[in-house]
Design an enzyme around this catalytic site. Structure first.
Site, mmCIF file in Angstrom:
data_model
loop_
_atom_site.group_PDB
_atom_site.id
_atom_site.type_symbol
_atom_site.label_atom_id
_atom_site.label_comp_id
_atom_site.label_asym_id
_atom_site.label_seq_id
_atom_site.Cartn_x
_atom_site.Cartn_y
_atom_site.Cartn_z
ATOM 1 N N GLY A 23 0.827 -1.193 0.000
ATOM 2 C CA GLY A 23 0.000 0.000 0.000
ATOM 3 C C GLY A 23 0.861 1.242 0.000
ATOM 4 O O GLY A 23 2.089 1.156 -0.155
ATOM 5 N N GLY A 24 0.229 2.375 0.178
ATOM 6 C CA GLY A 24 0.944 3.635 0.154
ATOM 7 C C GLY A 24 1.980 3.776 1.248
ATOM 8 O O GLY A 24 3.037 4.378 1.046
ATOM 9 N N MET A 25 1.689 3.241 2.432
ATOM 10 C CA MET A 25 2.597 3.394 3.571
ATOM 11 C C MET A 25 3.532 2.209 3.766
ATOM 12 O O MET A 25 4.589 2.364 4.360
ATOM 13 C CB MET A 25 1.795 3.581 4.870
ATOM 14 N N VAL A 61 3.128 -5.551 3.182
ATOM 15 C CA VAL A 61 2.559 -6.505 4.131
ATOM 16 C C VAL A 61 3.054 -7.903 3.793
ATOM 17 O O VAL A 61 3.032 -8.320 2.632
ATOM 18 C CB VAL A 61 1.015 -6.445 4.098
ATOM 19 N N LYS A 99 3.366 -5.616 8.795
ATOM 20 C CA LYS A 99 3.341 -4.451 7.904
ATOM 21 C C LYS A 99 4.620 -3.656 8.166
ATOM 22 O O LYS A 99 4.869 -3.224 9.283
ATOM 23 C CB LYS A 99 2.120 -3.587 8.196
ATOM 24 N N ASP A 137 -10.487 3.690 5.832
ATOM 25 C CA ASP A 137 -10.371 2.820 4.661
ATOM 26 C C ASP A 137 -11.281 1.607 4.804
ATOM 27 O O ASP A 137 -10.843 0.473 4.675
ATOM 28 C CB ASP A 137 -8.911 2.401 4.467
#
Length: 171
Positions: A27-29, A32, A50, A156
């Site tokens: 994802g953006g951050m 995982v 993560k 989200d």
């Protein structure tokens, strides 16, 4: 001054005590991973880890956002919310370890039903929504140690983030 590139957990094969089994998302951050933590002989624990993207480690604001997520996640204890085990740093990489859910997300379930010209039965859909709402209500009403609302909002809530385990649990 020469900066050495920080290796990802996948490149190192592990992060903290967690051995990387597979990359399961990005994802953006962060990235995982499905991982396994080994303990004394015969003990191991499957977890999802993560890892904050290495290129974001230099951003004080994004590191603080990641750490805030970890702090808040550690406080959440509810049957319909994923449990957080650990938040730490390994070789300059921040990570968050969470419970592994053996199941499918709602997007996958919906696609499988459509592929077979079936609909998710109404009573099942109602239960999924009720369980998801119970977890969200718990998080939204969580209070700090001072008794004041933490004003949490899940930003989200999507079919990909609603997991149905093979045992029938909704998180």
């Amino acid at each position: 001054m020469t900066m050495q590139a920080v290796k990802t957990a996948q490149e190192r094969g592990s992060i903290g005590p967690y051995k990387i089994l597979a990359k399961i998302g990005e994802g953006g951050m962060g990235t995982v991973y499905l991982t396994k933590m080994d303990g004394p002989p015969g003990f191991n624990k499957i977890a999802v880890v993560k890892e904050l993207r290495a290129e974001l480690n230099g951003s004080r604001r994004l590191v603080e956002m990641f750490l805030n997520e970890a702090r808040l996640a550690a406080r959440l204890t509810h049957p319909n919310v994923v449990h957080t085990y650990d938040a730490n740093e390994d070789d300059g990489n921040l990570y968050l370890a969470m419970e592994y859910l053996d199941g499918r997300d709602m997007l996958q379930v919906g696609r499988a039903c459509r592929a077979h010209n079936k609909a998710v039965p109404f009573d099942v859909t109602a239960r999924l929504i009720a369980d998801a709402c119970a977890g969200l209500e718990y998080a939204h009403n969580l209070k700090g140690v001072d008794g004041k609302s933490l004003d949490l909002v899940h930003r989200d809530m999507s079919p990909e983030n609603l997991i149905i385990t093979f045992e029938g649990q909704v998180k």
